[in-house]
Design an enzyme around this catalytic site. Structure first.
Site, PDB file in Angstrom:
ATOM      1  N   HIS A  23      63.808  42.096   4.979  1.00  0.00           N
ATOM      2  CA  HIS A  23      64.282  43.233   5.764  1.00  0.00           C
ATOM      3  C   HIS A  23      65.599  43.739   5.171  1.00  0.00           C
ATOM      4  O   HIS A  23      66.643  43.702   5.838  1.00  0.00           O
ATOM      5  CB  HIS A  23      64.443  42.816   7.231  1.00  0.00           C
ATOM      6  CG  HIS A  23      63.161  42.371   7.870  1.00  0.00           C
ATOM      7  ND1 HIS A  23      63.105  41.766   9.109  1.00  0.00           N
ATOM      8  CD2 HIS A  23      61.872  42.457   7.438  1.00  0.00           C
ATOM      9  CE1 HIS A  23      61.831  41.496   9.416  1.00  0.00           C
ATOM     10  NE2 HIS A  23      61.074  41.891   8.410  1.00  0.00           N
ATOM     11  N   GLU A  48      52.471  37.419   7.817  1.00  0.00           N
ATOM     12  CA  GLU A  48      52.111  38.481   6.868  1.00  0.00           C
ATOM     13  C   GLU A  48      51.227  37.954   5.736  1.00  0.00           C
ATOM     14  O   GLU A  48      51.199  38.516   4.643  1.00  0.00           O
ATOM     15  CB  GLU A  48      53.374  39.145   6.285  1.00  0.00           C
ATOM     16  CG  GLU A  48      54.323  39.723   7.301  1.00  0.00           C
ATOM     17  CD  GLU A  48      53.779  40.924   8.086  1.00  0.00           C
ATOM     18  OE1 GLU A  48      52.622  41.346   7.837  1.00  0.00           O
ATOM     19  OE2 GLU A  48      54.511  41.414   8.956  1.00  0.00           O
ATOM     20  N   HIS A 105      61.122  48.990   8.479  1.00  0.00           N
ATOM     21  CA  HIS A 105      60.824  47.561   8.570  1.00  0.00           C
ATOM     22  C   HIS A 105      61.403  46.767   7.382  1.00  0.00           C
ATOM     23  O   HIS A 105      62.165  45.834   7.583  1.00  0.00           O
ATOM     24  CB  HIS A 105      59.298  47.364   8.658  1.00  0.00           C
ATOM     25  CG  HIS A 105      58.887  45.934   8.792  1.00  0.00           C
ATOM     26  ND1 HIS A 105      57.810  45.539   9.542  1.00  0.00           N
ATOM     27  CD2 HIS A 105      59.391  44.792   8.261  1.00  0.00           C
ATOM     28  CE1 HIS A 105      57.690  44.222   9.485  1.00  0.00           C
ATOM     29  NE2 HIS A 105      58.638  43.752   8.705  1.00  0.00           N
ATOM     30  N   HIS A 163      58.780  39.419   0.828  1.00  0.00           N
ATOM     31  CA  HIS A 163      59.027  40.452   1.841  1.00  0.00           C
ATOM     32  C   HIS A 163      60.343  40.155   2.530  1.00  0.00           C
ATOM     33  O   HIS A 163      60.597  39.024   2.945  1.00  0.00           O
ATOM     34  CB  HIS A 163      57.885  40.457   2.863  1.00  0.00           C
ATOM     35  CG  HIS A 163      58.202  41.233   4.106  1.00  0.00           C
ATOM     36  ND1 HIS A 163      58.501  42.570   4.097  1.00  0.00           N
ATOM     37  CD2 HIS A 163      58.274  40.849   5.406  1.00  0.00           C
ATOM     38  CE1 HIS A 163      58.738  42.978   5.342  1.00  0.00           C
ATOM     39  NE2 HIS A 163      58.622  41.956   6.151  1.00  0.00           N
ATOM     40  N   GLU A 200      71.044  52.062 -13.882  1.00  0.00           N
ATOM     41  CA  GLU A 200      70.067  51.078 -14.356  1.00  0.00           C
ATOM     42  C   GLU A 200      68.736  51.080 -13.592  1.00  0.00           C
ATOM     43  O   GLU A 200      67.784  50.430 -14.024  1.00  0.00           O
ATOM     44  CB  GLU A 200      70.675  49.671 -14.297  1.00  0.00           C
ATOM     45  CG  GLU A 200      71.965  49.588 -15.089  1.00  0.00           C
ATOM     46  CD  GLU A 200      71.913  48.568 -16.207  1.00  0.00           C
ATOM     47  OE1 GLU A 200      71.670  47.400 -15.912  1.00  0.00           O
ATOM     48  OE2 GLU A 200      72.136  48.962 -17.368  1.00  0.00           O
TER      49      GLU A 200
HETATM   50  O1  2HA Z   1      58.486  37.885  11.088  1.00  0.00           O
HETATM   51  O2  2HA Z   1      59.122  39.780   8.528  1.00  0.00           O
HETATM   52  O3  2HA Z   1      57.037  41.277   8.984  1.00  0.00           O
HETATM   53  C1  2HA Z   1      58.380  37.959   9.742  1.00  0.00           C
HETATM   54  C2  2HA Z   1      58.308  39.341   9.296  1.00  0.00           C
HETATM   55  C3  2HA Z   1      57.193  40.165   9.780  1.00  0.00           C
HETATM   56 ZN    ZN Z   2      59.045  41.842   8.182  1.00  0.00          ZN
END
Ligand code: 2HA
Ligand code: ZN
Length: 281
Positions: free
Chosen positions: A151, A126, A220, A149, A179
């Site tokens: 999940h 990413e 995602h 990033h 909050e």
């Molecule tokens: O594999 O999170 O978005 C890594 C990730 C792809």
């Molecule tokens: Zn991801």
């Protein structure tokens, strides 16, 4: 140059580098939260050259990796990033195999690997979303440093049942814990579902980063940004908490809620300006 050779030349051991420790700790923590299964999630952290140079030889890059998306705005900048296909669970056990310190080349068309990404590993899949987001956040906030990033489980779940309109999504999150409005008065933004790892998802994410620190990728995960690891993680953690409350309520009848007037009172008390167009005036 091997780590021991570097140390004999006066460098401090890379294991002592605060930025490597921070990356190792946060990835482990997010894995423990169950957010980063397998190779899920990626983090990038803009570093100061003088700080890097205490631990890493910046004069002799190990190798160069061509980018598919030029980032001239970031030329000469240093980052530590997670590696593509690497597991958050493993970073703390072997940072040098799972993380990499990079410098963007002078023309912005490649990155030089200065440390880590052992055995030919490459930066996060990413990287486009990360670099393009750094560019936009730096324009609006010179103290910006981190793109994270993950999940986050309940955020993902919420994107199946909640309207993806970002104003509605933000309002629901604000209503879930008192909050939230104080932590992200700028709201959360949402892009459409797009194939991950692409320059397209990078561009769409970065567009939203012009006026948000948080972007949701439906079904995602989430992107959070900030000046420090604590602030960035805290932002994402707060959104995930609100999403958890939403999912726990699970559509059951609410007997009481936080009203728009109460949200206005909160904004006034904490001196924040709620994103326009969300609360009733
Ligand atoms: O594999 O999170 O978005 C890594 C990730 C792809
Ligand atoms: Zn991801």
């Amino acid at each position: 140059m091997s780590t021991s050779v570097l140390e004999s030349k006066g460098y401090i051991a890379s294991s002592e580098a605060p930025f490597i420790q921070e990356m190792s700790e946060i990835t482990r923590h997010m894995w423990e939260l169950g957010w980063d299964e397998l190779n899920g999630g990626n983090v990038s952290y803009l570093l100061d050259e003088n700080e890097v140079a205490k631990y890493i030889n910046v004069l002799e890059p190990l190798r160069t990796i061509k980018l598919t998306f030029p980032v001239t705005e970031l030329a000469g900048k240093y980052f530590i990033v997670t590696g593509s296909g690497k597991y958050f669970r493993n970073v703390i056990k072997d940072p040098e195999a799972n993380l990499g310190v990079l410098r963007v080349s002078a023309n912005g068309e490649s990155v030089e690997v200065l440390w880590g990404l052992r055995n030919g590993a490459v930066p996060t899949s990413e990287l486009a979303s990360h670099f393009m987001s750094h560019i936009e956040r730096l324009k609006v906030d010179p103290t910006h440093r981190i793109v994270l990033h993950t999940h986050a489980t309940n955020v993902i779940a919420m994107t199946f049942t909640h309207d993806l309109d970002e104003l509605k999504f933000t309002k629901t999150l604000w209503e879930m814990c008192t909050e939230c409005l104080v932590v992200f008065p700028d709201g959360i933004s949402v892009i459409p579902w797009i194939v991950p790892g692409s320059s397209e998802i990078g561009r769409e994410t970065a567009k939203k980063m012009k006026d948000h620190r948080l972007v949701i990728w439906p079904q995602h995960g989430i992107f959070g940004t900030g000046s420090t690891m604590d602030a960035t993680f805290g932002l994402v953690e707060t959104v995930e908490k609100a999403a958890t409350i939403y999912n726990l309520i699970g559509g059951r009848e609410m007997k009481q809620k936080i009203t728009d007037q109460q949200l206005w009172d909160l904004a006034k008390a904490f001196g924040v300006t709620p994103k326009a167009g969300i609360l009733e005036v």
